[in-house]
Design a protein around this motif. Structure first.
Motif, mmCIF file in Angstrom:
data_model
loop_
_atom_site.group_PDB
_atom_site.id
_atom_site.type_symbol
_atom_site.label_atom_id
_atom_site.label_comp_id
_atom_site.label_asym_id
_atom_site.label_seq_id
_atom_site.Cartn_x
_atom_site.Cartn_y
_atom_site.Cartn_z
ATOM 1 N N LEU A 38 0.855 -1.192 0.000
ATOM 2 C CA LEU A 38 0.000 0.000 0.000
ATOM 3 C C LEU A 38 0.886 1.234 0.000
ATOM 4 O O LEU A 38 1.956 1.229 0.622
ATOM 5 N N PHE A 94 0.374 6.364 4.093
ATOM 6 C CA PHE A 94 -0.707 7.279 4.516
ATOM 7 C C PHE A 94 -0.719 7.300 6.032
ATOM 8 O O PHE A 94 -0.081 6.464 6.669
ATOM 9 N N THR A 95 -1.414 8.267 6.598
ATOM 10 C CA THR A 95 -1.678 8.189 8.036
ATOM 11 C C THR A 95 -3.125 7.783 8.216
ATOM 12 O O THR A 95 -3.968 8.039 7.341
ATOM 13 N N TYR A 96 -3.414 7.153 9.332
ATOM 14 C CA TYR A 96 -4.737 6.583 9.557
ATOM 15 C C TYR A 96 -5.383 7.287 10.737
ATOM 16 O O TYR A 96 -4.789 7.373 11.812
ATOM 17 N N TYR A 152 -8.525 -0.771 -0.540
ATOM 18 C CA TYR A 152 -7.130 -1.201 -0.383
ATOM 19 C C TYR A 152 -6.611 -1.848 -1.666
ATOM 20 O O TYR A 152 -5.458 -1.641 -2.058
ATOM 21 N N LYS A 206 -3.473 -0.421 -3.747
ATOM 22 C CA LYS A 206 -2.297 -1.218 -4.116
ATOM 23 C C LYS A 206 -1.958 -1.003 -5.588
ATOM 24 O O LYS A 206 -0.800 -1.096 -5.980
ATOM 25 N N ARG A 210 -14.607 2.048 10.734
ATOM 26 C CA ARG A 210 -15.064 0.772 11.297
ATOM 27 C C ARG A 210 -15.405 0.791 12.788
ATOM 28 O O ARG A 210 -16.125 -0.081 13.256
ATOM 29 N N PRO A 269 1.849 2.441 9.489
ATOM 30 C CA PRO A 269 0.385 2.359 9.410
ATOM 31 C C PRO A 269 -0.132 1.755 8.105
ATOM 32 O O PRO A 269 -1.251 1.247 8.064
ATOM 33 N N THR A 288 -0.175 -4.131 5.798
ATOM 34 C CA THR A 288 -1.317 -5.039 5.947
ATOM 35 C C THR A 288 -1.001 -6.054 7.048
ATOM 36 O O THR A 288 0.166 -6.268 7.399
ATOM 37 N N LEU A 310 -5.738 -3.873 7.280
ATOM 38 C CA LEU A 310 -4.604 -3.165 7.867
ATOM 39 C C LEU A 310 -4.299 -3.787 9.217
ATOM 40 O O LEU A 310 -5.211 -4.072 9.993
ATOM 41 N N LEU A 315 -3.150 -2.313 11.735
ATOM 42 C CA LEU A 315 -3.566 -1.433 12.834
ATOM 43 C C LEU A 315 -5.066 -1.519 13.106
ATOM 44 O O LEU A 315 -5.534 -1.178 14.187
ATOM 45 N N GLU A 316 -5.828 -1.992 12.088
ATOM 46 C CA GLU A 316 -7.264 -2.153 12.304
ATOM 47 C C GLU A 316 -7.555 -3.360 13.200
ATOM 48 O O GLU A 316 -8.689 -3.580 13.607
#
Ligand SMILES: Cc1cc2nc3c(=O)[nH]c(=O)nc-3n(C[C@H](O)[C@H](O)[C@H](O)COP(=O)(O)OP(=O)(O)OC[C@H]3O[C@@H](n4cnc5c(N)ncnc54)[C@H](O)[C@@H]3O)c2cc1C
Ligand code: FES
Ligand code: FES
Lengths: 330, 186
Positions: A4, A7-9, A39, A43, A56, B46, B49, B90, B92-93
């Protein structure tokens, strides 16, 4: 490894927080729910957002409620599996549960949400490719290029809406509820999509779909959905047909809707077909006439797998079979 | 050999771009989750995956990478008991979640009944798809210890196998279910 981009989440805990984060980051941000579409597209560098706003954890967007007076209310984060297995959806909006159960694979149905499904990016053989591939071709109208590779003279992008739920939601006259920086608004699903694969949805990047409502079904309503695909699993629809009819006590059709998907950037409603169905008992010749309308209405182009000729011919076959399902009940 | 086009040059520059992307990536974050029953704390970027974190940061290479685009099921793991694709999740999720990989199936040195049944039936040839199949099947048997053939097929519909074919895999799951059901009766 296919990685990926960076990015920041930013996880959002409430709708208000998600809208605030989107307003703060503007065009640099995208929202993500299950990530099964986004996602994969990231990619392939189809999207490279600087910030992802994760939805989520927003529990107020994860519910299914039904009321006889107001109908069905589904939170945008409800997973496809939950919809496919929900007893009320199965009983009252059969084709919605059926369509959800036909999407991709069990793993993806555990992950994918209805909100992501209605906002699914339009798809095309010339677009859903790795960056090197698209670069070698000189890109396309939808992303980084200025020519549509499906039809070079086309001024609009011809990528298709490949969602299985969208045609069904339209057949039930669903409404999408959006939350954005200027407040909330409700948009009928028929008005939500545009006939251009590049700008296929009316919601801006700062507007989140929070829930989807469907009016209560009238008595004696039957619904069906059929999906054309090469394999019985994994595949996006090459054609989706959603149909709803309302019968009276004598079994005579009083109202009908027939909607096609995966043939254009927005669902295609076969309005002509209604004329051949209403007033009949769904006899074979009525269904054949309605199917003929679907055949004329749907104009698949060479932008998914399987040949255009095959997809065109299957329009008639699948429209008829879907209507036959209704004759047999459900 | 084909002449080098300007596109090739741009494509090879992506290697450097990729390196640049890596160097400018947002800082690592620290996350905790339960992995195969153990509390784990791990730092990663972050944008990683779950598949990448399992294989590269935690050294658990039992989870396979096939297409990395959701099209094969080789990367299937269980999150909160449900099969999901680690290539489209991800890491982190998964903060705070219970994750199970193929390494967690065997208990105290004993293979899981599914692993036994796969060997009995010859349900693996190259074995690349096997971890994914095992986890999809394990999730099924958790909730349904007497599945019909149709239910087994449906539960495995998100896993591709390019060599064994599906018959032996389905037989193996049915055999494991039978053995597990018998031992739970006893
Ligand atoms: C192998 C494979 C096969 C598939 N087959 C099918 C298929 O047959 N039929 C089908 O319909 N789909 C299919 N999909 C697509 C996808 O899995 C589903 O459509 C799923 O429902 C998408 O939901 P999501 O939550 O994962 O979306 P995400 O990937 O999280 O989001 C998709 C898009 O919607 C936006 N978005 C997400 N949630 C919201 C929201 N609440 N408000 C506003 N925007 C939002 C995101 O920014 C993104 O642009 C397939 C995917 C894969 C990988
Ligand atoms: S590697 Fe995840 S589905 Fe193929
Ligand atoms: S055993 Fe080789 S892919 Fe399944």
């Amino acid at each position: 490894m296919l990685r990926l981009p960076a990015f920041t989440y930013e996880p959002a805990r409430s709708i208000a927080q998600a809208v605030g984060l989107l307003a703060q980051y503007g065009p640099d941000a995208l929202v993500v729910s299950g990530g099964t579409d986004l996602y994969a597209n990231m990619k392939q560098r189809l999207f490279t957002p600087k910030v992802l706003v994760g939805l989520r954890s927003i529990s107020e967007m994860r519910f299914i409620a039904y009321d006889d007076a107001t109908g069905l209310d589904i939170g945008a984060l409800t997973t496809l599996r939950t919809i496919a297995e929900d007893p009320v959806v199965n009983a009252r909006y059969h084709s919605l549960a059926r369509a959800a159960s036909l999407i991709s694979t069990p793993q993806l149905r555990n992950m994918g949400t209805i909100g992501g499904n209605v906002c699914l990016d339009t798809r095309c053989n010339f677009y859903n490719q790795q960056e090197d591939w698209r670069q070698a071709l000189g890109y396309c109208l939808k992303k980084d290029g200025d020519v549509c590779r499906v039809a070079v003279s086309s001024t609009k992008c011809l990528a298709v809406n490949s969602s299985d739920l969208v045609p069904v939601l339209q057949s039930f006259d669903a409404t999408l509820h959006l939350a954005g920086p200027t407040g909330e608004r409700a948009v009928k699903i028929v008005e939500f999509y545009r006939d251009d694969g590049r700008y296929a949805r009316v919601n801006g990047p700062t507007e989140v779909v929070t829930r989807i409502t469907i009016p209560p079904p009238q008595a004696q309503t039957r619904s069906a959905y059929r999906k054309l695909r090469l394999r019985g699993s994994f595949d996006f629809p090459l054609l989706g047909v959603a149909a709803v009819v309302r019968l009276d006590d004598d079994g005579v059709c009083r109202d009908a809707r027939l909607i096609l998907n995966a043939v254009a950037a927005q669902p295609v409603e076969v309005t002509e077909a209604v004329r051949y169905l209403v007033g009949t008992r769904l006899e074979a010749d009525a269904l054949a006439a309605a199917a003929e309308c679907a055949y004329k209405c749907g104009k698949p182009l060479d932008n998914t797998s399987a040949s255009v000729l095959y997809r065109k011919r299957m329009l008639r076959v699948f429209a008829r079979r879907t209507l036959e399902d209704l004759r047999h009940g459900i | 050999m084909r002449e080098k086009s300007p596109y090739d040059l741009r494509a090879s520059a992506r290697g450097i771009y990729g390196f640049f992307e890596m160097m400018t990536a947002p800082p690592k974050i620290l996350a905790k989750f339960r992995l195969n029953g153990d509390e784990i704390e791990c730092a990663f970027h972050p944008n990683k995956t779950l598949l990448e974190v399992l294989r590269e940061d935690l050294g658990l290479t039992g989870t396979k990478h096939g297409c990395e685009m959701g099209h094969c099921g080789a990367c299937t793991v269980l999150v909160a008991g449900e099969p999901v694709l680690s290539c489209l999740t991800l890491a982190l999720e998964c903060e705070g979640s219970e994750i199970e990989t193929v390494e967690g199936l065997a208990r105290g040195g004993n293979l899981h009944p599914l692993q036994h049944a796969f060997t009995t039936c010859g349900a693996a040839q190259c074995g690349y798809c096997t971890p994914g199949f095992l986890l999809s099947a394990a999730a099924l048997l958790q909730v349904n210890d007497q599945p019909s053939n149709a239910e087994i097929k449906e539960a495995l519909a998100g896993n591709l196998c390019r060599c064994t074919g599906y018959t032996k895999i389905i037989e193996a799951v049915a055999l494991a279910a039978e053995r597990m059901h018998e031992s739970s009766d006893a």
